[in-house]
Design a protein around this motif. Sequence first.
Motif, PDB file in Angstrom:
ATOM      1  N   ARG A 212       0.806  -1.202   0.000  1.00  0.00           N
ATOM      2  CA  ARG A 212       0.000   0.000   0.000  1.00  0.00           C
ATOM      3  C   ARG A 212       0.853   1.272   0.000  1.00  0.00           C
ATOM      4  N   LYS A 215       0.750   3.785  -2.860  1.00  0.00           N
ATOM      5  CA  LYS A 215      -0.265   4.853  -2.877  1.00  0.00           C
ATOM      6  C   LYS A 215      -1.315   4.774  -3.987  1.00  0.00           C
ATOM      7  N   THR A 237       0.514  -7.208  -2.020  1.00  0.00           N
ATOM      8  CA  THR A 237      -0.138  -7.581  -0.761  1.00  0.00           C
ATOM      9  C   THR A 237      -1.643  -7.629  -0.981  1.00  0.00           C
ATOM     10  N   SER A 239      -3.902  -5.904   0.646  1.00  0.00           N
ATOM     11  CA  SER A 239      -4.494  -4.559   0.644  1.00  0.00           C
ATOM     12  C   SER A 239      -4.530  -4.001  -0.768  1.00  0.00           C
ATOM     13  N   GLN A 251      -1.481 -11.824  -5.609  1.00  0.00           N
ATOM     14  CA  GLN A 251      -1.424 -11.742  -4.144  1.00  0.00           C
ATOM     15  C   GLN A 251      -0.539 -12.813  -3.515  1.00  0.00           C
ATOM     16  N   ILE A 252       0.374 -12.359  -2.679  1.00  0.00           N
ATOM     17  CA  ILE A 252       1.255 -13.254  -1.929  1.00  0.00           C
ATOM     18  C   ILE A 252       0.763 -13.274  -0.491  1.00  0.00           C
ATOM     19  N   SER A 255      -3.866 -15.881   2.228  1.00  0.00           N
ATOM     20  CA  SER A 255      -5.013 -16.121   1.365  1.00  0.00           C
ATOM     21  C   SER A 255      -4.656 -15.910  -0.103  1.00  0.00           C
ATOM     22  N   SER A 270       4.192  -3.520   4.917  1.00  0.00           N
ATOM     23  CA  SER A 270       4.444  -3.410   6.360  1.00  0.00           C
ATOM     24  C   SER A 270       4.999  -4.709   6.947  1.00  0.00           C
ATOM     25  N   ASN A 289      11.270   0.316   3.085  1.00  0.00           N
ATOM     26  CA  ASN A 289      10.140   0.902   3.801  1.00  0.00           C
ATOM     27  C   ASN A 289      10.627   2.169   4.483  1.00  0.00           C
TER      28      ASN A 289
HETATM   29  C1  LIG Z   1      -7.484 -13.715   7.427  1.00  0.00           C
HETATM   30  C2  LIG Z   1      -6.569 -12.742   6.737  1.00  0.00           C
HETATM   31  C3  LIG Z   1      -5.866 -13.148   5.609  1.00  0.00           C
HETATM   32  C4  LIG Z   1      -4.973 -12.253   4.987  1.00  0.00           C
HETATM   33  N1  LIG Z   1      -4.270 -12.703   3.905  1.00  0.00           N
HETATM   34  C5  LIG Z   1      -3.329 -11.874   3.369  1.00  0.00           C
HETATM   35  C6  LIG Z   1      -2.522 -12.299   2.271  1.00  0.00           C
HETATM   36  O1  LIG Z   1      -2.678 -13.420   1.751  1.00  0.00           O
HETATM   37  N2  LIG Z   1      -1.582 -11.466   1.803  1.00  0.00           N
HETATM   38  C7  LIG Z   1      -1.370 -10.207   2.319  1.00  0.00           C
HETATM   39  O2  LIG Z   1      -0.462  -9.492   1.846  1.00  0.00           O
HETATM   40  N3  LIG Z   1      -2.135  -9.767   3.329  1.00  0.00           N
HETATM   41  C8  LIG Z   1      -3.117 -10.567   3.859  1.00  0.00           C
HETATM   42  N4  LIG Z   1      -3.895 -10.080   4.862  1.00  0.00           N
HETATM   43  C9  LIG Z   1      -3.810  -8.648   5.207  1.00  0.00           C
HETATM   44  C10 LIG Z   1      -2.644  -8.302   6.100  1.00  0.00           C
HETATM   45  O3  LIG Z   1      -3.013  -8.518   7.444  1.00  0.00           O
HETATM   46  C11 LIG Z   1      -2.243  -6.815   5.930  1.00  0.00           C
HETATM   47  O4  LIG Z   1      -3.366  -6.012   6.135  1.00  0.00           O
HETATM   48  C12 LIG Z   1      -1.655  -6.498   4.555  1.00  0.00           C
HETATM   49  O5  LIG Z   1      -0.668  -7.442   4.204  1.00  0.00           O
HETATM   50  C13 LIG Z   1      -1.027  -5.108   4.583  1.00  0.00           C
HETATM   51  O6  LIG Z   1      -0.659  -4.735   3.294  1.00  0.00           O
HETATM   52  P1  LIG Z   1       0.454  -3.642   3.022  1.00  0.00           P
HETATM   53  O7  LIG Z   1       1.723  -4.042   3.673  1.00  0.00           O
HETATM   54  O8  LIG Z   1       0.452  -3.408   1.567  1.00  0.00           O
HETATM   55  O9  LIG Z   1      -0.167  -2.328   3.668  1.00  0.00           O
HETATM   56  P2  LIG Z   1       0.150  -1.550   5.007  1.00  0.00           P
HETATM   57  O10 LIG Z   1       0.104  -2.450   6.171  1.00  0.00           O
HETATM   58  O11 LIG Z   1      -0.722  -0.373   4.984  1.00  0.00           O
HETATM   59  O12 LIG Z   1       1.660  -1.100   4.857  1.00  0.00           O
HETATM   60  C14 LIG Z   1       2.124  -0.116   4.002  1.00  0.00           C
HETATM   61  C15 LIG Z   1       3.588   0.110   4.312  1.00  0.00           C
HETATM   62  O13 LIG Z   1       4.139   0.998   3.367  1.00  0.00           O
HETATM   63  C16 LIG Z   1       5.062   1.851   4.016  1.00  0.00           C
HETATM   64  N5  LIG Z   1       5.165   3.075   3.198  1.00  0.00           N
HETATM   65  C17 LIG Z   1       4.236   4.026   2.981  1.00  0.00           C
HETATM   66  N6  LIG Z   1       4.692   4.956   2.144  1.00  0.00           N
HETATM   67  C18 LIG Z   1       5.951   4.622   1.828  1.00  0.00           C
HETATM   68  C19 LIG Z   1       6.949   5.203   0.998  1.00  0.00           C
HETATM   69  N7  LIG Z   1       6.739   6.335   0.329  1.00  0.00           N
HETATM   70  N8  LIG Z   1       8.136   4.580   0.909  1.00  0.00           N
HETATM   71  C20 LIG Z   1       8.383   3.427   1.582  1.00  0.00           C
HETATM   72  N9  LIG Z   1       7.472   2.832   2.370  1.00  0.00           N
HETATM   73  C21 LIG Z   1       6.271   3.409   2.495  1.00  0.00           C
HETATM   74  C22 LIG Z   1       4.471   2.082   5.380  1.00  0.00           C
HETATM   75  O14 LIG Z   1       5.493   2.444   6.314  1.00  0.00           O
HETATM   76  C23 LIG Z   1       3.856   0.713   5.688  1.00  0.00           C
HETATM   77  O15 LIG Z   1       4.765  -0.106   6.385  1.00  0.00           O
HETATM   78  C24 LIG Z   1      -4.808 -10.944   5.479  1.00  0.00           C
HETATM   79  C25 LIG Z   1      -5.532 -10.539   6.605  1.00  0.00           C
HETATM   80  C26 LIG Z   1      -6.407 -11.407   7.227  1.00  0.00           C
HETATM   81  C27 LIG Z   1      -7.154 -10.933   8.445  1.00  0.00           C
END
Ligand SMILES: Cc1cc2nc3c(=O)[nH]c(=O)nc-3n(C[C@H](O)[C@H](O)[C@H](O)COP(=O)(O)OP(=O)(O)OC[C@H]3O[C@@H](n4cnc5c(N)ncnc54)[C@H](O)[C@@H]3O)c2cc1C
Lengths: 325, 260
Positions: A212, A215, A237, A239, A251-252, A255, A270, A289
């Motif tokens: 995420r 952006k 991810t 999200s 998606q990695i 799920s 994250s 990150n």
């Molecule tokens: C039952 C269940 C199953 C799930 N299955 C999966 C699955 O299979 N795969 C999966 O991925 N998730 C899964 N999730 C979701 C998981 O829990 C997280 O919500 C998801 O992985 C978060 O995605 P993210 O890291 O993209 O987003 P976020 O958690 O929002 O992280 C974004 C990151 O980007 C960083 N960032 C922001 N801007 C910048 C920038 N300009 N430069 C560098 N870094 C930056 C932030 O510091 C933050 O660490 C599942 C959740 C549940 C409850």
Amino acid sequence: MDKVLVFVEIKGDGPRKVSLELLCEAARFAQNGRFSVEAVCIGRLPDAARDKLLSYTEKLVHFTDPELAVYSPEGYARALAGYAREGGAKMVIAGATGIGRDFLPRVAVLLETGIASDVTGANWLNEPMTFVRPMFGGKVFAEVVFSTSPVILTVRPNSFAMGEAQEKGGEYIEKTAGISPDTIHTKVVRVEEASRDTVDLTEADLIVAGGRGLKAAENFNLIEELAGAIGATVGATRSVVDAKWREQADQIGKSGKTVSPKLYIGAGISGAIHHIMGMDTSKVVLAINRDPNAIIFNYANYGIVGDLFEVLPAMTQELKKRKEG
Amino acid sequence: MDILVLIKQVPDPEALVEIGSEGKDLNIEPKFAINLFDEYAIEEALKIREAHGGKVKAITLGSAKAIEALRTAIAMGADEAMLIEDEGFAAGDGYNTALVLSRALEKEMFDIVLCGRQAIDADRGEVPQMIAQFLGLPHVGVVVKLDIADGKTVAESAFEGAKEVIEVALPAVFTAQKGLNEPRVPLITGVMKAMKVQIPKLTVEDLGLTRDMAGPGGSKTKILQYLPPKKRPAVQFIEGEPAHAAAEAVRILTEVERVI
Ligand SMILES: Cc1cc2nc3c(=O)[nH]c(=O)nc-3n(C[C@H](O)[C@H](O)[C@H](O)COP(=O)(O)OP(=O)(O)OC[C@H]3O[C@@H](n4cnc5c(N)ncnc54)[C@H](O)[C@@H]3O)c2cc1C
Ligand SMILES: Nc1ncnc2c1ncn2[C@@H]1O[C@H](COP(=O)(O)O)[C@@H](O)[C@H]1O
């Protein structure tokens, strides 16, 4: 000698990489003379794929029944189990691909034996043999033994090293399994191949994944450009998939798909446990990150604390510079 | 349409899992949930019933506690539930689980069996296909779309990158993948109903099996020990301005790790 069957899967014009990995690994553990290895292909087998397989195995058995031309779990299971029974095979191995994981459990039932799915390690020469497989999304691993024969395994891609092709070609044998059309109750109406030419995530050696932190959907071009520069496959991810920036196939995680590349680069991710579960068997992990406390750094070999919008293009540029220089 | 849904109670995805007594056991935090993929299976069963009529029955093989999962299924809208109570078999391998469940299915009338793609505790993804084979039924795995119309059942299977559209003769077994639907949240009236409903229990003996077929003696595969994941060495931060850190990262990946 104990007979080992390796089910080989064809994709496009060639065998899948995991099939070759398994043939190479089987050739290695067969060196002590205790095992004889045969590759088994069912259905479509283009000439190029056959020739390639023959440089990785001493014997290739090809089932050519018209009923087996397209994949069906019922047909494939019958053909493979029938051949294993006929030759008294002690082991049947397939890649833990979509198809392998789909029909090998049926083979196990037909042969009244157990199965170890998604194996990531093996002690082939132990007595009895033991296999390691992840549970709870890789939070723990289980060491498994069989009390029945044959041993049935699906093995995760990238678990065993690829070896060299051999000069002298193996023997090629065509067979029919005698499958009658009424044993198959599914009919493939249509196949929509993924519209891309990169290797599937599950088999990829190199992956660049985005979260995420990117952006917006269009910013994924930064991920794609870096991936393009090294021939990597793009991952995401949940999200990002939920936000419809990328397709579900990318998606990695828990799920999504489980990946095991040589290199995983993750930017703007994250490091939620659900995501980690899908990539923790990657060999080298580089995380980018801007938050120095991001959890993903606990699962990385290398970390860059910084803005991905600066770091990713700089990496792409450096790679291009090196290629030219 | 009579639909059977096979659901498993598993540790909550967030539950802590630790290896105990020198690799012989797992200590799992006692928080439970319905297996994620089985929720998609329940939802799909309810949708099919809404469109075509019929009955939805949820079945679990598990401990006495697993009845909670069945109550949740009832709260979501399932008509009936059944618990096959046997901890030994429930803790066994995929073959044994499938053997018990296929014996239970032999006693039922059904058109469709819906399962999850994989149970997130043991991550096997074996049981539904094995049940299908035990019963001589077709199955379609990792289903993301299921259409029943004009006497035809068409399922979309999402294998890795490709999507296959498959026509299948009923009765058949399907395994649900994320994307199939959005599981509903139980209404309070459903929860009230679920609390009161009597859920029949069966033993493995009722299914013509004996308890000694389970456990270490009876399973086709057995777990010798649990091992921790390989620990990655502590992260090495690559310092400096973005352009410098990026160049250094590329150098490390090419020259030190030799992965690109
Ligand atoms: C039952 C269940 C199953 C799930 N299955 C999966 C699955 O299979 N795969 C999966 O991925 N998730 C899964 N999730 C979701 C998981 O829990 C997280 O919500 C998801 O992985 C978060 O995605 P993210 O890291 O993209 O987003 P976020 O958690 O929002 O992280 C974004 C990151 O980007 C960083 N960032 C922001 N801007 C910048 C920038 N300009 N430069 C560098 N870094 C930056 C932030 O510091 C933050 O660490 C599942 C959740 C549940 C409850
Ligand atoms: N003990 C069980 N009781 C009921 N259904 C089960 C059980 N074990 C597995 N299943 C079903 O089979 C699916 C795949 O499980 P598994 O093969 O264990 O990964 C699950 O999602 C359930 O639908």
